[in-house]
Design a protein around this motif. Structure first.
Motif, PDB file in Angstrom:
ATOM      1  N   GLY A 183     -23.096 -11.183  13.839  1.00  0.00           N
ATOM      2  CA  GLY A 183     -22.572 -11.914  12.687  1.00  0.00           C
ATOM      3  C   GLY A 183     -21.490 -11.179  11.922  1.00  0.00           C
ATOM      4  N   GLU A 184     -21.421 -11.515  10.637  1.00  0.00           N
ATOM      5  CA  GLU A 184     -20.355 -10.993   9.771  1.00  0.00           C
ATOM      6  C   GLU A 184     -20.758  -9.669   9.134  1.00  0.00           C
ATOM      7  OE1 GLU A 184     -18.842 -12.957   5.906  1.00  0.00           O
ATOM      8  OE2 GLU A 184     -17.651 -13.866   7.506  1.00  0.00           O
ATOM      9  N   PHE A 185     -19.782  -8.808   8.940  1.00  0.00           N
ATOM     10  CA  PHE A 185     -19.982  -7.543   8.247  1.00  0.00           C
ATOM     11  C   PHE A 185     -18.761  -7.309   7.361  1.00  0.00           C
ATOM     12  CE2 PHE A 185     -17.953  -6.713  12.298  1.00  0.00           C
ATOM     13  CZ  PHE A 185     -16.915  -5.865  11.985  1.00  0.00           C
ATOM     14  N   THR A 186     -18.865  -6.365   6.458  1.00  0.00           N
ATOM     15  CA  THR A 186     -17.741  -6.026   5.585  1.00  0.00           C
ATOM     16  C   THR A 186     -17.080  -4.757   6.107  1.00  0.00           C
ATOM     17  OG1 THR A 186     -18.810  -7.046   3.678  1.00  0.00           O
ATOM     18  CG2 THR A 186     -17.052  -5.464   3.222  1.00  0.00           C
ATOM     19  N   LEU A 187     -15.807  -4.879   6.430  1.00  0.00           N
ATOM     20  CA  LEU A 187     -15.022  -3.723   6.856  1.00  0.00           C
ATOM     21  C   LEU A 187     -14.558  -2.997   5.603  1.00  0.00           C
ATOM     22  CD1 LEU A 187     -13.568  -2.153   9.155  1.00  0.00           C
ATOM     23  CD2 LEU A 187     -11.621  -3.680   8.773  1.00  0.00           C
ATOM     24  N   PRO A 188     -15.037  -1.759   5.379  1.00  0.00           N
ATOM     25  CA  PRO A 188     -14.639  -1.054   4.160  1.00  0.00           C
ATOM     26  C   PRO A 188     -13.146  -0.693   4.201  1.00  0.00           C
ATOM     27  CG  PRO A 188     -16.228   0.245   5.438  1.00  0.00           C
ATOM     28  CD  PRO A 188     -15.942  -0.995   6.200  1.00  0.00           C
ATOM     29  N   MET A 189     -12.485  -0.904   3.088  1.00  0.00           N
ATOM     30  CA  MET A 189     -11.062  -0.596   2.963  1.00  0.00           C
ATOM     31  C   MET A 189     -10.866   0.278   1.722  1.00  0.00           C
ATOM     32  SD  MET A 189      -9.790  -2.473   5.452  1.00  0.00           S
ATOM     33  CE  MET A 189      -8.063  -2.679   5.135  1.00  0.00           C
ATOM     34  N   LEU A 190      -9.797   1.042   1.727  1.00  0.00           N
ATOM     35  CA  LEU A 190      -9.447   1.853   0.569  1.00  0.00           C
ATOM     36  C   LEU A 190      -7.941   1.724   0.375  1.00  0.00           C
ATOM     37  CD1 LEU A 190     -10.336   3.890  -1.620  1.00  0.00           C
ATOM     38  CD2 LEU A 190      -9.774   5.702   0.006  1.00  0.00           C
ATOM     39  N   THR A 191      -7.539   1.166  -0.748  1.00  0.00           N
ATOM     40  CA  THR A 191      -6.116   1.067  -1.066  1.00  0.00           C
ATOM     41  C   THR A 191      -5.800   2.186  -2.039  1.00  0.00           C
ATOM     42  OG1 THR A 191      -6.083  -1.320  -0.745  1.00  0.00           O
ATOM     43  CG2 THR A 191      -4.320  -0.383  -2.096  1.00  0.00           C
ATOM     44  N   ALA A 192      -4.868   3.033  -1.675  1.00  0.00           N
ATOM     45  CA  ALA A 192      -4.426   4.119  -2.546  1.00  0.00           C
ATOM     46  C   ALA A 192      -3.081   3.716  -3.138  1.00  0.00           C
ATOM     47  CB  ALA A 192      -4.316   5.419  -1.749  1.00  0.00           C
ATOM     48  N   ALA A 193      -2.951   3.830  -4.455  1.00  0.00           N
ATOM     49  CA  ALA A 193      -1.726   3.404  -5.133  1.00  0.00           C
ATOM     50  C   ALA A 193      -1.130   4.565  -5.924  1.00  0.00           C
ATOM     51  CB  ALA A 193      -2.023   2.242  -6.066  1.00  0.00           C
ATOM     52  N   LEU A 194       0.175   4.611  -5.928  1.00  0.00           N
ATOM     53  CA  LEU A 194       0.927   5.612  -6.683  1.00  0.00           C
ATOM     54  C   LEU A 194       2.012   4.869  -7.429  1.00  0.00           C
ATOM     55  CD1 LEU A 194       1.558   8.698  -7.118  1.00  0.00           C
ATOM     56  CD2 LEU A 194       3.156   8.465  -5.222  1.00  0.00           C
ATOM     57  N   ARG A 195       2.119   5.101  -8.729  1.00  0.00           N
ATOM     58  CA  ARG A 195       3.183   4.450  -9.488  1.00  0.00           C
ATOM     59  C   ARG A 195       3.765   5.425 -10.492  1.00  0.00           C
ATOM     60  NH1 ARG A 195       0.616   0.323 -13.954  1.00  0.00           N
ATOM     61  NH2 ARG A 195      -0.317   1.933 -15.245  1.00  0.00           N
ATOM     62  N   ALA A 196       5.002   5.161 -10.872  1.00  0.00           N
ATOM     63  CA  ALA A 196       5.679   5.907 -11.922  1.00  0.00           C
ATOM     64  C   ALA A 196       6.320   4.886 -12.844  1.00  0.00           C
ATOM     65  CB  ALA A 196       6.713   6.854 -11.352  1.00  0.00           C
ATOM     66  N   ARG A 197       6.082   5.014 -14.129  1.00  0.00           N
ATOM     67  CA  ARG A 197       6.641   4.055 -15.084  1.00  0.00           C
ATOM     68  C   ARG A 197       8.063   4.473 -15.465  1.00  0.00           C
ATOM     69  NH1 ARG A 197       2.084   1.519 -18.637  1.00  0.00           N
ATOM     70  NH2 ARG A 197       0.282   1.964 -17.329  1.00  0.00           N
ATOM     71  N   ARG A 198       8.934   3.460 -15.547  1.00  0.00           N
ATOM     72  CA  ARG A 198      10.316   3.684 -15.962  1.00  0.00           C
ATOM     73  C   ARG A 198      10.324   4.076 -17.429  1.00  0.00           C
ATOM     74  NH1 ARG A 198      15.946   1.409 -14.931  1.00  0.00           N
ATOM     75  NH2 ARG A 198      15.257   1.398 -12.809  1.00  0.00           N
ATOM     76  N   LEU A 199      11.060   5.116 -17.754  1.00  0.00           N
ATOM     77  CA  LEU A 199      11.172   5.556 -19.134  1.00  0.00           C
ATOM     78  C   LEU A 199      12.200   4.690 -19.857  1.00  0.00           C
ATOM     79  CD1 LEU A 199      11.261   9.406 -18.522  1.00  0.00           C
ATOM     80  CD2 LEU A 199       9.304   8.034 -19.218  1.00  0.00           C
ATOM     81  N   ASN A 200      11.940   4.378 -21.106  1.00  0.00           N
ATOM     82  CA  ASN A 200      12.905   3.626 -21.911  1.00  0.00           C
ATOM     83  C   ASN A 200      14.022   4.555 -22.368  1.00  0.00           C
ATOM     84  OD1 ASN A 200      11.431   1.246 -21.729  1.00  0.00           O
ATOM     85  ND2 ASN A 200      10.158   1.817 -23.478  1.00  0.00           N
ATOM     86  N   ARG A 201      15.233   4.189 -22.105  1.00  0.00           N
ATOM     87  CA  ARG A 201      16.383   5.029 -22.503  1.00  0.00           C
ATOM     88  C   ARG A 201      17.363   4.194 -23.260  1.00  0.00           C
ATOM     89  NH1 ARG A 201      16.239  10.150 -21.046  1.00  0.00           N
ATOM     90  NH2 ARG A 201      14.816  10.595 -19.417  1.00  0.00           N
TER      91      ARG A 201
END
Length: 125
Positions: free
Chosen positions: A107-125
């Motif tokens: 039957g059905e099973f859950t395939l474990p996933m891992l999403t890794a995210a990296l972000r940098a916020r734009r500085l207001n100038r």
């Protein structure tokens, strides 16, 4: 008609597109190392457009069956470049492995996933 270089010699905060880090050899450590300085200007100028990078990991899962997982794996580049006979042997080996694991055999099973995210916020100038 001659093309003109419309670039200014003055450093600025321009939009930059970075290709997503995907592939079988990618690990959170490898893409973090690759992306560590992506928020910094490449010109060596003192203009910093982005703040310090932030990172997080988001665990989740995908519902699968043995057949749906094998079908998905068959669409991956590593499989697509194999000779057809090798693809069939590899898919059979994967199906056999899934059939012998209690978690994936029925039957059905859950395939474990891992999403890794990296972000940098734009500085207001």
């Amino acid at each position: 008609m001659r093309s003109r270089n419309l670039r200014s010699s003055k450093p600025s905060c321009t939009r930059r597109t970075v290709a997503p880090a995907i592939g079988p050899r990618d690990t959170p450590a490898s893409w973090r190392a690759e992306m560590a300085d992506a928020h910094l200007p490449k010109t060596g100028a003192a203009v910093v457009c982005f703040g310090s990078p932030e990172q997080t990991e988001l665990p989740h899962g995908q519902p699968r069956t043995a057949d749906s997982l094998v079908a998905t794996l068959a669409t991956r580049a590593g499989m697509l470049v194999m000779p057809e006979q090798e693809q069939e042997v590899t898919q059979h080996r994967i199906r056999s492995f899934l059939a012998t694991s209690p978690e994936t055999a029925h039957g059905e099973f859950t395939l474990p996933m891992l999403t890794a995210a990296l972000r940098a916020r734009r500085l207001n100038r």
